[in-house]
Motif scaffolding. Structure first.
Motif, PDB file in Angstrom:
ATOM      1  N   LEU A   1     -11.932  66.731  -7.359  1.00  0.00           N
ATOM      2  CA  LEU A   1     -12.101  66.398  -8.774  1.00  0.00           C
ATOM      3  C   LEU A   1     -11.024  67.058  -9.627  1.00  0.00           C
ATOM      4  N   VAL A   2     -10.709  68.310  -9.346  1.00  0.00           N
ATOM      5  CA  VAL A   2      -9.669  69.003 -10.100  1.00  0.00           C
ATOM      6  C   VAL A   2      -8.321  68.313  -9.879  1.00  0.00           C
TER       7      VAL A   2
ATOM      8  N   ALA B   1      -7.837  65.148  -9.096  1.00  0.00           N
ATOM      9  CA  ALA B   1      -7.877  63.864  -9.802  1.00  0.00           C
ATOM     10  C   ALA B   1      -7.671  64.063 -11.308  1.00  0.00           C
ATOM     11  N   ILE B   2      -8.284  65.085 -11.879  1.00  0.00           N
ATOM     12  CA  ILE B   2      -8.127  65.362 -13.310  1.00  0.00           C
ATOM     13  C   ILE B   2      -6.677  65.719 -13.624  1.00  0.00           C
ATOM     14  N   LEU B   3      -6.043  66.534 -12.771  1.00  0.00           N
ATOM     15  CA  LEU B   3      -4.642  66.899 -12.973  1.00  0.00           C
ATOM     16  C   LEU B   3      -3.729  65.669 -12.893  1.00  0.00           C
TER      17      LEU B   3
ATOM     18  N   VAL C   1      -4.573  62.502 -13.548  1.00  0.00           N
ATOM     19  CA  VAL C   1      -4.813  61.681 -14.730  1.00  0.00           C
ATOM     20  C   VAL C   1      -4.136  62.293 -15.948  1.00  0.00           C
ATOM     21  N   LEU C   2      -4.251  63.598 -16.122  1.00  0.00           N
ATOM     22  CA  LEU C   2      -3.582  64.259 -17.243  1.00  0.00           C
ATOM     23  C   LEU C   2      -2.063  64.150 -17.121  1.00  0.00           C
TER      24      LEU C   2
END
Length: 127
Positions: A14-15, A17-19, A21-22
């Motif tokens: 999840l981390v 994926a968030i990185l 996307v950002l």
């Protein structure tokens, strides 16, 4: 023990994926440290410019328009060879007609289809 490892892997994914996307959304705001040098525009030397102008002038003086004429004699020759048909928008267009004829013959339980197509390559029914 297995559940703790699974949860840690899920949190890391999840981390990540968030990185990602950002990173995609904020890509335009990442500063670039490269300095792009300015390049001077190429200019041809004077002797080459003069030669090009001479060539252009020579071509303009020697160019004559090509005039083509079709008279009644030519039209009758084209009509006889079936290259010309009166009344069409483009009378010199391809006049060959591609027609497909299906001949079906029934013999007992078997059926034969004979496909014929007028044109350069007739349809033989095989691949």
């Amino acid at each position: 023990m297995k559940t703790i490892i699974k949860e840690i892997i899920i949190v890391l994914l999840l981390v990540l994926a968030i990185l990602l996307v950002l990173g995609v959304f904020l890509y335009d705001y990442i500063p670039m440290n490269k300095v792009v040098p300015k390049i001077e525009q190429y200019e041809a030397p004077n002797n080459i410019k003069e030669e090009l102008e001479e060539i252009i002038e020579d071509n303009q003086n020697t160019m004559t328009p090509i005039i083509r004429e079709i008279n009644n004699k030519d039209l009758t020759i084209y009509e006889k060879s079936k290259d010309y048909q009166k009344g069409k928008v483009n009378p010199f267009a391809d006049t060959s007609v591609n027609t497909i004829t299906n001949n079906t013959t029934s013999k007992g339980n078997s059926t034969q289809n004979n496909n014929s197509q007028a044109g350069y390559l007739p349809n033989t029914g095989t691949k």
